[in-house]
Motif scaffolding. Sequence first.
Motif, PDB file in Angstrom:
ATOM      1  N   LYS A   1       0.942   6.599  -7.033  1.00  0.00           N
ATOM      2  CA  LYS A   1      -0.264   7.516  -6.917  1.00  0.00           C
ATOM      3  C   LYS A   1       0.087   9.189  -7.025  1.00  0.00           C
ATOM      4  O   LYS A   1      -0.222   9.863  -7.832  1.00  0.00           O
ATOM      5  CB  LYS A   1      -1.481   7.207  -5.992  1.00  0.00           C
ATOM      6  CG  LYS A   1      -2.703   8.288  -6.109  1.00  0.00           C
ATOM      7  CD  LYS A   1      -3.608   8.103  -5.317  1.00  0.00           C
ATOM      8  CE  LYS A   1      -4.839   8.720  -5.169  1.00  0.00           C
ATOM      9  NZ  LYS A   1      -4.692  10.392  -5.595  1.00  0.00           N
ATOM     10  N   GLU A   2       0.976   9.356  -6.199  1.00  0.00           N
ATOM     11  CA  GLU A   2       1.779  10.520  -5.798  1.00  0.00           C
ATOM     12  C   GLU A   2       2.380  11.019  -7.027  1.00  0.00           C
ATOM     13  O   GLU A   2       2.428  12.084  -7.689  1.00  0.00           O
ATOM     14  CB  GLU A   2       2.418  10.790  -4.745  1.00  0.00           C
ATOM     15  CG  GLU A   2       1.966  10.798  -3.472  1.00  0.00           C
ATOM     16  CD  GLU A   2       2.416  10.328  -2.253  1.00  0.00           C
ATOM     17  OE1 GLU A   2       2.255  10.507  -1.167  1.00  0.00           O
ATOM     18  OE2 GLU A   2       3.910  10.420  -2.573  1.00  0.00           O
ATOM     19  N   THR A   3       3.070  10.102  -7.821  1.00  0.00           N
ATOM     20  CA  THR A   3       3.783  10.150  -8.995  1.00  0.00           C
ATOM     21  C   THR A   3       2.766  10.746 -10.106  1.00  0.00           C
ATOM     22  O   THR A   3       2.999  11.613 -10.809  1.00  0.00           O
ATOM     23  CB  THR A   3       4.560   9.206  -9.381  1.00  0.00           C
ATOM     24  OG1 THR A   3       5.310   8.798  -8.359  1.00  0.00           O
ATOM     25  CG2 THR A   3       5.395   9.373 -10.723  1.00  0.00           C
ATOM     26  N   GLU A   4       1.876  10.047 -10.325  1.00  0.00           N
ATOM     27  CA  GLU A   4       0.950  10.059 -11.444  1.00  0.00           C
ATOM     28  C   GLU A   4       0.204  11.561 -11.230  1.00  0.00           C
ATOM     29  O   GLU A   4      -0.105  12.252 -12.094  1.00  0.00           O
ATOM     30  CB  GLU A   4      -0.326   8.970 -11.400  1.00  0.00           C
ATOM     31  CG  GLU A   4       0.389   7.660 -12.130  1.00  0.00           C
ATOM     32  CD  GLU A   4      -0.721   6.993 -12.649  1.00  0.00           C
ATOM     33  OE1 GLU A   4      -0.552   6.119 -13.885  1.00  0.00           O
ATOM     34  OE2 GLU A   4      -1.884   6.992 -11.984  1.00  0.00           O
ATOM     35  N   ASP A   5      -0.190  11.765  -9.846  1.00  0.00           N
ATOM     36  CA  ASP A   5      -0.625  13.168  -9.713  1.00  0.00           C
ATOM     37  C   ASP A   5      -0.139  14.413 -10.160  1.00  0.00           C
ATOM     38  O   ASP A   5      -0.850  15.287 -10.429  1.00  0.00           O
ATOM     39  CB  ASP A   5      -1.136  13.036  -8.247  1.00  0.00           C
ATOM     40  CG  ASP A   5      -2.144  12.101  -7.597  1.00  0.00           C
ATOM     41  OD1 ASP A   5      -2.662  11.768  -8.623  1.00  0.00           O
ATOM     42  OD2 ASP A   5      -2.528  12.082  -6.594  1.00  0.00           O
TER      43      ASP A   5
ATOM     44  N   ARG B   1      -3.837  -1.376 -10.972  1.00  0.00           N
ATOM     45  CA  ARG B   1      -4.196  -0.163 -10.383  1.00  0.00           C
ATOM     46  C   ARG B   1      -3.865   1.227 -11.051  1.00  0.00           C
ATOM     47  O   ARG B   1      -4.296   2.166 -11.211  1.00  0.00           O
ATOM     48  CB  ARG B   1      -3.570   0.170  -8.945  1.00  0.00           C
ATOM     49  CG  ARG B   1      -4.386  -0.742  -7.898  1.00  0.00           C
ATOM     50  CD  ARG B   1      -3.469  -0.687  -6.504  1.00  0.00           C
ATOM     51  NE  ARG B   1      -4.154  -1.820  -5.605  1.00  0.00           N
ATOM     52  CZ  ARG B   1      -4.385  -3.024  -5.791  1.00  0.00           C
ATOM     53  NH1 ARG B   1      -3.676  -3.611  -6.418  1.00  0.00           N
ATOM     54  NH2 ARG B   1      -4.782  -3.398  -4.597  1.00  0.00           N
ATOM     55  N   PHE B   2      -2.647   0.934 -11.780  1.00  0.00           N
ATOM     56  CA  PHE B   2      -1.954   2.241 -12.606  1.00  0.00           C
ATOM     57  C   PHE B   2      -1.534   1.563 -14.028  1.00  0.00           C
ATOM     58  O   PHE B   2      -0.096   1.404 -14.250  1.00  0.00           O
ATOM     59  CB  PHE B   2      -0.724   2.619 -11.947  1.00  0.00           C
ATOM     60  CG  PHE B   2      -0.795   2.927 -10.471  1.00  0.00           C
ATOM     61  CD1 PHE B   2      -1.580   4.032 -10.012  1.00  0.00           C
ATOM     62  CD2 PHE B   2      -0.717   1.980  -9.339  1.00  0.00           C
ATOM     63  CE1 PHE B   2      -2.111   4.585  -8.725  1.00  0.00           C
ATOM     64  CE2 PHE B   2      -0.865   2.509  -7.807  1.00  0.00           C
ATOM     65  CZ  PHE B   2      -1.651   3.550  -7.710  1.00  0.00           C
TER      66      PHE B   2
ATOM     67  N   PHE C   1       2.171   1.589  -3.511  1.00  0.00           N
ATOM     68  CA  PHE C   1       0.913   2.182  -4.486  1.00  0.00           C
ATOM     69  C   PHE C   1       0.572   3.734  -4.081  1.00  0.00           C
ATOM     70  O   PHE C   1       0.447   4.452  -5.145  1.00  0.00           O
ATOM     71  CB  PHE C   1      -0.247   1.370  -3.850  1.00  0.00           C
ATOM     72  CG  PHE C   1      -0.383  -0.091  -4.245  1.00  0.00           C
ATOM     73  CD1 PHE C   1       0.424  -0.551  -5.333  1.00  0.00           C
ATOM     74  CD2 PHE C   1      -1.105  -0.882  -3.666  1.00  0.00           C
ATOM     75  CE1 PHE C   1       0.346  -2.016  -5.366  1.00  0.00           C
ATOM     76  CE2 PHE C   1      -1.202  -2.106  -3.842  1.00  0.00           C
ATOM     77  CZ  PHE C   1      -0.469  -2.833  -4.819  1.00  0.00           C
ATOM     78  N   GLN C   2       0.788   4.081  -2.876  1.00  0.00           N
ATOM     79  CA  GLN C   2       0.599   5.607  -2.473  1.00  0.00           C
ATOM     80  C   GLN C   2       1.588   6.313  -3.130  1.00  0.00           C
ATOM     81  O   GLN C   2       1.390   7.542  -3.742  1.00  0.00           O
ATOM     82  CB  GLN C   2       0.601   5.880  -1.184  1.00  0.00           C
ATOM     83  CG  GLN C   2       0.562   7.171  -0.695  1.00  0.00           C
ATOM     84  CD  GLN C   2      -0.799   7.721  -1.186  1.00  0.00           C
ATOM     85  OE1 GLN C   2      -1.964   7.157  -1.242  1.00  0.00           O
ATOM     86  NE2 GLN C   2      -0.924   9.127  -1.377  1.00  0.00           N
TER      87      GLN C   2
ATOM     88  N   GLU D   1       0.746  -1.171  -0.015  1.00  0.00           N
ATOM     89  CA  GLU D   1       0.186   0.132  -0.121  1.00  0.00           C
ATOM     90  C   GLU D   1       0.847   1.159   0.048  1.00  0.00           C
ATOM     91  O   GLU D   1       0.480   2.241  -0.607  1.00  0.00           O
ATOM     92  CB  GLU D   1      -0.933   0.027   1.381  1.00  0.00           C
ATOM     93  CG  GLU D   1      -1.973  -1.097   1.218  1.00  0.00           C
ATOM     94  CD  GLU D   1      -3.040  -1.060  -0.247  1.00  0.00           C
ATOM     95  OE1 GLU D   1      -3.062   0.305  -0.600  1.00  0.00           O
ATOM     96  OE2 GLU D   1      -3.325  -1.860  -0.821  1.00  0.00           O
TER      97      GLU D   1
END
Length: 377
Positions: A96-100, A131-132, A92-93, A89
């Motif tokens: 996500k921060e990278t994609e954001d 997820r990505f 994954f976080q 997790e």
Amino acid sequence: MSAVDRILDKRLRGERLDLEDGVRLFESDEIEKLGHAANIMMQRVHPDPITTFVIGRNVNYTNVCDTFCTFCAFYRIPGSSEGYLLPDEVIFQKIKETEDVGGTEILMQGGTNPNLPFNYYTDLLRNIKLRFPNITMHSFSPAEIRKMQEVSGLSLEQVVRELREAGLDSLPGGGAEILDDRIRKQISRHKGTWRDWMDVMQMAHKVGLNTSATMVIGFGETMEERALHMLRIRDAQDQCIENKYDSKGFLAFIPFTFQPDNTGLKRERETPEAYLKTVAIGRLMLDNVPHLQSSWVTMGPEVGKLSLSYGCNDFGSTMMEENVVSSAGAVHKVNINSILELIREAGKIPAQRNTRYDILKVFKDGTQVERDFVMQN
């Protein structure tokens, strides 16, 4: 005409340089002359005044390692109270921060952790892609892949193919150091021979994965060993091209200097001049590797900027997170706006790319513009 002038003239006429040429260039102190020739060769491959960069993040998923390299300040031995394995997790976080922030690449690397079964890696890759799906997993060094082969009992080809099927997109060039066994036995005896590193890379090319190649100077290697390192990369790239694999082989060459702080290998830092010389010679000798990446993480933004006139056409990754070379004393950090500014200060037009070096966005005069005028590399 001096010996260096003859070698540079030979290269500018389109001829390949040999081992003796490379040694002579490494022995030369005419750095600006080498840089000028390298810049000409770079412009022949990349005629547009573009310098690319990728928005990416390093995710160091574990620091547990049984390779025990003397030059590494990052690893912890198995069983150490300071050893860690990031929970899924948390990984994954981080992604996500990278994609954001518009990131496209995850450079996931760690130690050679003997406690992790092979399905840890394949399951993690599948869960990441679930997820990505748009993130590029530019992950796992040859040493890590060799450890996966060891714990799984599978062949090298089986390991690489299963990683690709699980979601691995590209292989980074970490762990090359110097591709010569004399120096490797001194600094990383348990990491394997230079052929062990190269066999993983060539297997990746065979199964259709692109890769990058690195080189670390400053371990006490000879000038001949430095030149030989480059020729071995060039030879492997020739084989990839000749075999017509579904891969472009080594997309980039990334040289940098050994960072000695907090390591068990005490040596003087290589100078910026030695780094820039290596960059220039890399562009001159590696005529079949299209991209040369600046190493601002180890050398600092200003030297990184200067490297753009010594043969580099790429500024590397934004490195949203990095724990390995920073553990050894390299603490240079830049954000996306700083990268844009540094590239412009070097007289270039910045452009965001992906891991395949496809240009995604071009930034001109402070604004994002269409890339119709940019030649696709």
